[in-house]
Scaffold this active site. Structure first.
Site, short mmCIF file in Angstrom:
data_model
loop_
_atom_site.label_atom_id
_atom_site.label_comp_id
_atom_site.label_asym_id
_atom_site.label_seq_id
_atom_site.Cartn_x
_atom_site.Cartn_y
_atom_site.Cartn_z
N HIS A 56 0.93 -1.34 -0.02
CA HIS A 56 -0.09 0.11 0.02
C HIS A 56 0.80 1.25 -0.01
CE1 HIS A 56 -4.27 -1.86 1.10
NE2 HIS A 56 -3.64 -2.58 0.52
N LYS A 99 0.55 -0.08 15.02
CA LYS A 99 2.07 -0.02 15.37
C LYS A 99 2.53 -1.19 16.46
CE LYS A 99 4.00 3.12 12.89
NZ LYS A 99 3.61 2.36 11.93
N PRO A 106 -4.54 0.62 18.66
CA PRO A 106 -4.34 -0.02 17.29
C PRO A 106 -4.36 1.24 16.35
CG PRO A 106 -6.45 -0.75 18.19
CD PRO A 106 -5.86 -0.10 19.37
N TYR A 160 -9.48 5.48 7.36
CA TYR A 160 -9.55 5.96 8.79
C TYR A 160 -10.37 6.94 9.10
CZ TYR A 160 -5.15 3.40 10.03
OH TYR A 160 -4.32 2.47 10.08
N TYR A 194 3.72 6.52 10.12
CA TYR A 194 2.83 5.31 9.65
C TYR A 194 3.83 4.22 8.86
CZ TYR A 194 -1.35 2.98 8.43
OH TYR A 194 -2.37 2.05 8.28
P1 RFL Z 1 1.08 -11.75 21.38
O1 RFL Z 1 0.61 -11.72 20.31
O2 RFL Z 1 -0.11 -11.44 22.62
O3 RFL Z 1 1.63 -13.04 21.97
C1 RFL Z 1 1.71 -13.52 23.30
C2 RFL Z 1 1.88 -14.97 23.62
O4 RFL Z 1 2.11 -15.25 24.81
C3 RFL Z 1 1.33 -16.27 25.42
N1 RFL Z 1 1.16 -16.02 26.70
C4 RFL Z 1 1.78 -17.11 27.49
N2 RFL Z 1 2.40 -18.44 27.27
C5 RFL Z 1 3.01 -18.94 28.24
N3 RFL Z 1 2.86 -18.64 29.48
C6 RFL Z 1 2.22 -17.54 29.95
N4 RFL Z 1 1.89 -17.35 31.17
C7 RFL Z 1 1.52 -16.86 28.95
N5 RFL Z 1 0.83 -15.87 28.62
C8 RFL Z 1 0.51 -15.46 27.43
C9 RFL Z 1 -0.06 -15.93 24.56
O5 RFL Z 1 -1.20 -17.04 24.55
C10 RFL Z 1 0.21 -15.51 23.28
O6 RFL Z 1 0.46 -16.59 22.20
O7 RFL Z 1 2.26 -10.70 21.67
P2 RFL Z 1 3.59 -10.26 20.87
O8 RFL Z 1 4.12 -11.65 20.24
O9 RFL Z 1 4.27 -9.34 21.60
O10 RFL Z 1 2.74 -9.55 19.57
C11 RFL Z 1 2.13 -8.30 19.66
C12 RFL Z 1 0.94 -8.17 18.77
O11 RFL Z 1 0.19 -9.33 18.89
C13 RFL Z 1 0.03 -6.90 18.86
O12 RFL Z 1 1.01 -5.88 19.34
C14 RFL Z 1 -0.70 -6.55 17.60
O13 RFL Z 1 -1.76 -7.53 17.46
C15 RFL Z 1 -1.54 -5.27 18.11
N6 RFL Z 1 -2.11 -4.69 16.88
C16 RFL Z 1 -1.55 -4.10 15.64
N7 RFL Z 1 -0.47 -4.08 15.58
C17 RFL Z 1 0.07 -3.52 14.61
O14 RFL Z 1 1.52 -3.32 14.48
N8 RFL Z 1 -0.59 -3.39 13.34
C18 RFL Z 1 -2.01 -3.26 13.38
O15 RFL Z 1 -2.54 -3.07 12.18
C19 RFL Z 1 -2.51 -3.82 14.72
N9 RFL Z 1 -3.71 -3.76 14.55
C20 RFL Z 1 -3.45 -4.96 16.93
C21 RFL Z 1 -4.39 -4.44 16.02
C22 RFL Z 1 -4.20 -5.42 18.27
C23 RFL Z 1 -5.56 -5.58 18.12
N10 RFL Z 1 -6.11 -6.21 19.20
C24 RFL Z 1 -6.86 -7.41 19.13
C25 RFL Z 1 -5.64 -5.86 20.48
C26 RFL Z 1 -5.79 -4.60 15.93
C27 RFL Z 1 -6.37 -5.11 16.90
C28 RFL Z 1 -7.95 -5.34 17.13
C1 PHB Z 2 -6.19 -4.08 10.81
O1 PHB Z 2 -6.30 -4.48 9.61
O2 PHB Z 2 -6.72 -5.07 11.66
C2 PHB Z 2 -5.91 -2.82 11.14
C3 PHB Z 2 -5.27 -2.05 10.35
C4 PHB Z 2 -4.74 -0.80 10.78
C5 PHB Z 2 -5.00 -0.54 12.16
C6 PHB Z 2 -5.44 -1.40 12.87
C7 PHB Z 2 -5.87 -2.53 12.56
O3 PHB Z 2 -4.38 0.71 12.38
#
Ligand code: RFL
Ligand code: PHB
Length: 390
Positions: A72, A297, A293, A201, A385
């Site tokens: 993108h 980042k 989110p 957005y 971004y």
């Molecule tokens: P995770 O993915 O939460 O993985 C942590 C893992 O640890 C396990 N765990 C344990 N294992 C053993 N013993 C324990 N006591 C444990 N406790 C937990 C868990 O089961 C899990 O498998 O963390 P990690 O690896 O640091 O990754 C971080 C990302 O997942 C997170 O920052 C992103 O998803 C945030 N996020 C976004 N980030 C972006 O860079 N771009 C995006 O577009 C974006 N969109 C989002 C998002 C997060 C969202 N939510 C649901 C919070 C959109 C949403 C809606």
């Molecule tokens: C997504 O596609 O889930 C998404 C994209 C951009 C964001 C957050 C989530 O800023």
């Protein structure tokens, strides 16, 4: 059991670290609390910075991302009926982002660990770190009802925001910074063609909305909701009606609706723990910091932590050089705080703050008008971004 680096958490951060260390000849064991199906069922991020993509290439797991991911070169911001396209590529000297789901990233990483016979133990219960201040820390856990022990040189906490590794640091050695926002995001995944080929957005009087995507026939949409909203109270019809209302009319008219595949609520929070090291324990990713989110980042910050940390661990094992480990916390946090600022700023620009009516609303509108009229402001947005340099 014995390994060189014991990793708690098999999300993107833990798996990426394990893969990079393995390729550099350092042994790891990953302990994941959940089942693999559970981990691969989570729908989360979708936007990858170039730094993240490069790390996937270095980890030799970029094949499917290169094939199926979408490059993108711009992103759109709407304010009521006004729309602004931020030319990411033009404003940053050629940088772009990749739209490729976190679920797929995680799937690719698991496949790569399996292909190299990497040790990822899932459904590991009660993972507990011990002797983190000594040179020989260890982890205890339960697997299939049996008590296990893993001895290692280092423990890496990649266990996300609800993990246990951060709590192993004595309270008087850890400082935390937090902002809780008075709203959440209700997200829907649907097998419908995306309303737009780039992300939108949108800020509307009723609140924030986001149109994102996972592929040609797979859309991801979000609307602002209460932080404690129950997704079951939202029928598909209610969701689509709300989303349509909050988008510019011309976009809403093009929206194709359909049955949802997944529906979930995420609360919005900013959080940073400092420092990222205690003895032989290092924190990375969501275990150490959370961003709302809005700036896309979170996953990208997990990757930059792993970039610094994997390099530091390899230096230690290859040359006995501890400089990278000693400066890890400071280097990673410098980048984390800039992403915290950007995510907070995007959140403040685009959401309806219940307490903000009046002055706050006008300031938001002025911020958007300024963005519309100023190339400097658009450049600042674009450069953040696409991702600040590592
Ligand atoms: P995770 O993915 O939460 O993985 C942590 C893992 O640890 C396990 N765990 C344990 N294992 C053993 N013993 C324990 N006591 C444990 N406790 C937990 C868990 O089961 C899990 O498998 O963390 P990690 O690896 O640091 O990754 C971080 C990302 O997942 C997170 O920052 C992103 O998803 C945030 N996020 C976004 N980030 C972006 O860079 N771009 C995006 O577009 C974006 N969109 C989002 C998002 C997060 C969202 N939510 C649901 C919070 C959109 C949403 C809606
Ligand atoms: C997504 O596609 O889930 C998404 C994209 C951009 C964001 C957050 C989530 O800023």
């Amino acid at each position: 059991m014995r390994t060189q680096v014991g990793i708690i958490g098999g999300g993107p951060a833990g798996l990426l670290l394990s893969q990079l260390l393995h390729l550099a000849g350092v042994s790891t064991v990953v302990l994941e609390r959940r089942s693999r199906d559970h981990v691969l069922g989570r729908i989360r991020a979708g936007v990858l910075e170039q730094g993240f993509q490069n790390l996937m290439r270095r980890a030799e797991v970029a094949g499917r991302m290169e094939r199926d991911g979408q490059v993108h070169s711009g992103v759109n911001i709407a304010y009521q009926e006004d729309r602004l396209r931020i030319d990411l590529e033009g404003l940053t000297g050629g940088k772009t982002v990749m739209v490729y789901g976190q679920t797929e990233v995680t799937r690719d990483l698991y496949a790569a660990r399996d292909a190299l016979d990497g040790m990822v133990i899932d459904e590991a219960a009660d993972v507990t770190p011990h002797d983190l201040e000594s040179d020989s820390p260890y982890l205890t856990f339960e697997k299939d009802g049996a008590a296990e022990r893993l001895d290692c040189d280092f423990v890496i906490g990649c266990d996300g925001s609800h993990g246990i590794s951060r709590t192993a640091i004595p309270a008087d050695r850890l400082q935390t910074f937090e902002r809780v926002y008075p709203f959440g995001w209700l997200g829907v995944l649907s097998a419908t063609p995306p309303v737009n080929d780039e992300l939108i957005y949108a800020r509307h009087d009723l609140g924030f909305a986001l149109c994102s995507l996972r592929g040609p026939g797979l859309s991801r949409y979000y609307v602002q909701c209460r932080a404690d909203e129950n997704p079951q109270h939202w029928s598909d019809e209610r969701f689509w009606t709300r989303l349509k209302t909050q988008l510019p009319a011309e976009v809403a008219a093009r929206l194709v609706t359909g049955a949802s595949i997944e529906k979930s609520v995420a609360p919005l929070r900013s959080f940073v723990a400092e420092p990222l090291r205690w003895g032989r324990l290092f924190l990375a990713g969501d275990a150490a910091h959370i961003v709302p989110p809005t700036g896309a980042k979170g996953l990208n910050l997990a990757a930059s932590d792993i970039h610094y940390l994997s390099g530091a661990l390899v230096d230690w094992y290859r040359q006995g050089d501890s400089a990278g480990l000693d400066s890890y916390s400071q280097r990673a946090l410098a980048r984390v705080w800039k992403a915290e600022r950007f995510s907070w700023w995007m959140t403040a620009l685009l959401h309806r703050f219940p307490e903000n009516e009046g002055f706050g609303d006008r300031i938001q509108r002025a911020e958007f008008d300024y963005l519309m009229s100023s190339k400097a402001a658009q450049t600042a947005l674009a450069e953040n971004y696409v991702g600040l340099p590592y």
